[in-house]
Structures are given as structure tokens and as C-alpha cells.
Scaffold this motif. Structure first.
Motif, short mmCIF file in Angstrom:
data_model
loop_
_atom_site.label_atom_id
_atom_site.label_comp_id
_atom_site.label_asym_id
_atom_site.label_seq_id
_atom_site.Cartn_x
_atom_site.Cartn_y
_atom_site.Cartn_z
N ASP A 82 -4.28 4.16 -12.17
CA ASP A 82 -3.26 3.62 -13.07
C ASP A 82 -3.23 4.40 -14.38
N GLU B 50 -13.32 0.72 -5.90
CA GLU B 50 -12.85 -0.27 -6.87
C GLU B 50 -12.91 0.27 -8.30
N ASP C 63 2.58 3.22 -3.11
CA ASP C 63 2.64 2.57 -1.80
C ASP C 63 1.89 3.45 -0.80
N ALA D 212 -5.28 -4.10 -1.54
CA ALA D 212 -5.11 -5.15 -2.53
C ALA D 212 -4.54 -4.59 -3.83
N TRP D 213 -5.00 -3.40 -4.20
CA TRP D 213 -4.48 -2.75 -5.42
C TRP D 213 -3.03 -2.33 -5.24
N ALA E 158 -0.82 -3.64 -3.37
CA ALA E 158 0.03 -4.83 -3.33
C ALA E 158 0.42 -5.32 -4.73
N ARG E 159 -0.40 -5.02 -5.72
CA ARG E 159 -0.09 -5.48 -7.08
C ARG E 159 0.35 -4.34 -8.01
N THR E 160 0.54 -3.15 -7.45
CA THR E 160 0.85 -1.97 -8.26
C THR E 160 2.21 -1.42 -7.90
N PRO E 161 3.20 -1.51 -8.78
CA PRO E 161 4.57 -1.16 -8.41
C PRO E 161 4.86 0.33 -8.24
#
Length: 392
Positions: free
Chosen positions: A377, A370, A295, A286-287, A289-292
Motif C-alpha cells: 500500500d 502479513e 486484484d 484478505a488484503w 478483498a479490502r484494497t481497491p
């Protein structure tokens, strides 16, 4: 967007090493109080403890009737090499290699055993080899989960149920976290130090009836070290699979292994262990998927490991660096996490592409995963700022 501000919450347990792995929740040294220290491993009490490791492991994993399970020297590596040296040589062999340890097994088969009819079917990090090219008439050596690539097998549909060769599976970072299809396997190995968080140095070797038949009918063409010998006078040494170890085990490590097994039983056995690992993967997915900037190293979502979760950095400034500079930047990222005490031993394996490797096995709490993610980041933002400063 990566943050330059330190997160307020820290993981309660920052141990995300892929081996030895985090101890089970609530573990303390008191769990080892009953260990048979200073006793012979051949005495009745210690031998019963060793046998208990075997019986509890078989029960939790749902190992079929007729399979043997033994405790062997030298962790998973010893178990795998014991199998290769003892079982191979009667027919051709295929080795599937898509990460560091599976490549090592290919090296053993080709360069050490020097088998004349052997082939290594390989794939780069992040991918699986061509499974359709496996020949059911040949022996097969493979890992179930690539510990250093984070790529796992999604199923065993590609293994023929009527195969002529033996399927020898290194499952060290899969056992107790993934559902192993026993009917498609003949040899399965793992170590205590992975999913249940046990101590290192001891391996587990499981043999199907087909594997036992091979052992009793095949005499290797090469000398066999004592610690590899599983037969005597052409018959299986059954004592190995009842707790009579070939060499002296650590009874302290045995007690710790039993503690992990009892914990596993207490939380609901294999289904609960799998669920805990999959929840850790889901949190990271989930992280991602939202973190550019990040991967999965595994290119196919169906092959993402839920234990050795390997991540690559995809930010344009990072991918534009040469290999040496990428390795340095990734090391800086892991070092920052270590200095902050939020993720210990989270760097990618030394032979893998630069990035991070977060252990998500069953002893890791999803709440700690989590809590870690904002710190990833933050650390990335620090490294990115340093790169921009150096380039200015």
C-alpha cells in the motif's frame, strides 16, 4: 486506502522471488556441512545421497508404487524437454498454454519437434484454456500451476482416467504445495528451486508405468542428445532412477535439497506444506478483498495459485495508461519495494501483464506476507503521487 506513511514492521525475510525461492525457515550454511565436496558422484556415499533425494521426494509426495523418479540436468526445463523429446511422436498432441512456460512447450512441439498433428489450446493471462476440448486419444502437455500467471488447475476431473495418450505435467511451482492427482498423470516434472527452496540447475522427472512403456516401445524420429537419453537398447536405463545421474550433479546442491526434504518431513510432510502455502494465499486474499487498487490476475477464485501469487493493478489512473506507461509504473512499484528491502524480486514476470508476483510457497512465513502487505500500500501511494505530480 493506500498510505503515504512507511509501515513500522518489516518482513524478517524479504525474499519473495518465484525462483530461486526463499530458503526454509532457519536455514544456514551449516545445513550443508555434510556435503560430499570434491568427491565423484559415482562413489558410494554421494550416490547414496542422490538416491536419498529420490526416495524422500517420492515418500513426501505420495508417489504411487511403480513410478520412477530421477534427477536430471537443467532444472525443470531440462526435465520437461527430456520428456517431450523422448515421448512424443506416436500420436497427436494437445498443449495447454495459459502463461509463459506453457507457451514455450507449445513452441517446442510446433516449431522445434515440428510434430504434424499438434495443436495449442491457449487462453490469455488470468484464465484457463477450454479444458473440455482436450482429446483423450492424444498426448497432453500442460502446466499444473502457471508460474507467470498465478493461475492453477483446480482439479484433474477433465483428464480421462481411461485416456489413450500420455498426460505430461510440468508441476514445478505446484509440487510440494499442491495435491497432485497421480492417477491422472503420466509424467511429472519439477525443480529443487521452487517450493522447498533448493538450489537451481537440477530437475526431477517422474514417470508412470505407462510412460515407461512408451519409452521402451517408441524410438523418436529425431537425434537424441546424450542428456535426453533414458533408454539403452530399447530398455529403460533404470540407473537414472536410482541416483546414477546422466551428467555430473552438484553435491552441494544435493545436500541442500536433502535439507529441504528433511525439513518438510519434520513439519508434517505434504499436508503441512500445502497448509503453509494456502495460508499465504489466504493472507493476500484478505488484503486484496479490502484494497481497491489491486486484484488477482487469476479471474476465477478457484484457480488462484497459492505459490506464484500474481497481482494486477486496477486503479483507474493506472488502467488509463498505455501499455508502456503501465509497465514503467509497475516497475517503479517493485523497485521501491526492493530499495526498502521489504520485497526482493517481486515484479511480475517479464512477459506477463504489469503488476506484482509474490511467492507464497511453503518456505515463506505467513507473518512475513502479513508484514509485507502494508508496504505494498505504501509503495503504491508513492507511485500514485508521482503520477499525479507528472500529470499536473
Amino acid at each position: 486506502m493506500a498510505s503515504a506513511t512507511k509501515p513500522g514492521l518489516r518482513p524478517q525475510n524479504p525474499q519473495f522471488s518465484s525462483g530461486p525461492c526463499a530458503k526454509r525457515p532457519g536455514w544456514s550454511l551449516e545445513a550443508l556441512a555434510g556435503a560430499y565436496l570434491g568427491r565423484s558422484h559415482r562413489a558410494a556415499g554421494p550416490k547414496a545421497r542422490l538416491a536419498e533425494v529420490i526416495t524422500r521426494s517420492k515418500a513426501i509426495l505420495g508417489m504411487p508404487e511403480g513410478w520412477r523418479l530421477g534427477i536430471v540436468p537443467a532444472s525443470d526445463t531440462g526435465a520437461v524437454e527430456m520428456a517431450l523429446w523422448s515421448l512424443l511422436g506416436t500420436r497427436g498432441v494437445d498443449v495447454l498454454a495459459w502463461e509463459s512456460f506453457s507457451k514455450d512447450w507449445g513452441t517446442d512441439v510446433i516449431k522445434q519437434l515440428k510434430l504434424p498433428d499438434a495443436r495449442v489450446i491457449s487462453a490469455p493471462y488470468g484464465q484457463l484454456p477450454d479444458l473440455a476440448s482436450v482429446d483423450a486419444t492424444r498426448d497432453l502437455v500442460f502446466v499444473w500451476n502457471g508460474t507467470t500467471s498465478g493461475v492453477r488447475l483446480p482439479n484433474a476431473d477433465w483428464i480421462a482416467p481411461d485416456r489413450h495418450g500420455l498426460a505430461i505435467c510440468d508441476a514445478t511451482s505446484a509440487a510440494f504445495a499442491m495435491d497432485l492427482p497421480w492417477s491422472k498423470l503420466d509424467v511429472v516434472t519439477w525443480s529443487w528451486q521452487k517450493v522447498l527452496g533448493g538450489e537451481a540447475a537440477h530437475g526431477m522427472l517422474a514417470l508412470s508405468p505407462r510412460a515407461v512403456e512408451r519409452l521402451e516401445s517408441h524410438k523418436p524420429a529425431w537425434p537424441m542428445p546424450k542428456i535426453f537419453r533414458m533408454t539403452k537398447d530399447g530398455k529403460l536405463n533404470e540407473g537414472i532412477f536410482k541416483g546414477e545421474t546422466i551428467n555430473t550433479p552438484s553435491m552441494l546442491a544435493v545436500e541442500d535439497a536433502l535439507d529441504g526434504l528433511r525439513w518438510a518431513e519434520g513439519i508434517g510432510g505434504l499436508p503441512a506444506l500445502i497448509a503453509r502455502s494456502e495460508a499465504n494465499l489466504a493472507a493476500i486474499a484478505a488484503w486484496v478483498a479490502r484494497t481497491p487498487w489491486v486484484d488477482f490476475l487469476a479471474e476465477d477464485v478457484a484457480t488462484r495459485s497459492c505459490t506464484s501469487i500474481c497481482l494486477k493493478i486496477v486503479a483507474p489512473w493506472f488502467t488509463a495508461l498505455d501499455a508502456e506507461a503501465q509497465a514503467k509504473a509497475a516497475k517503479s512499484l517493485a523497485t521501491l519495494l526492493d530499495k526498502e528491502g521489504v520485497a526482493l524480486d517481486a515484479a511480475a514476470y517479464r512477459d506477463a501483464p504489469p503488476g506484482l508476483r509474490i511467492w507464497g510457497g511453503a518456505t515463506v512465513e505467513t507473518s512475513d506476507i502479513e508484514a509485507l502487505l502494508p508496504w505494498l500500500d505504501w509503495a503504491f501511494a508513492q507511485v500514485e503521487a508521482e503520477q499525479q505530480k507528472a500529470a499536473a
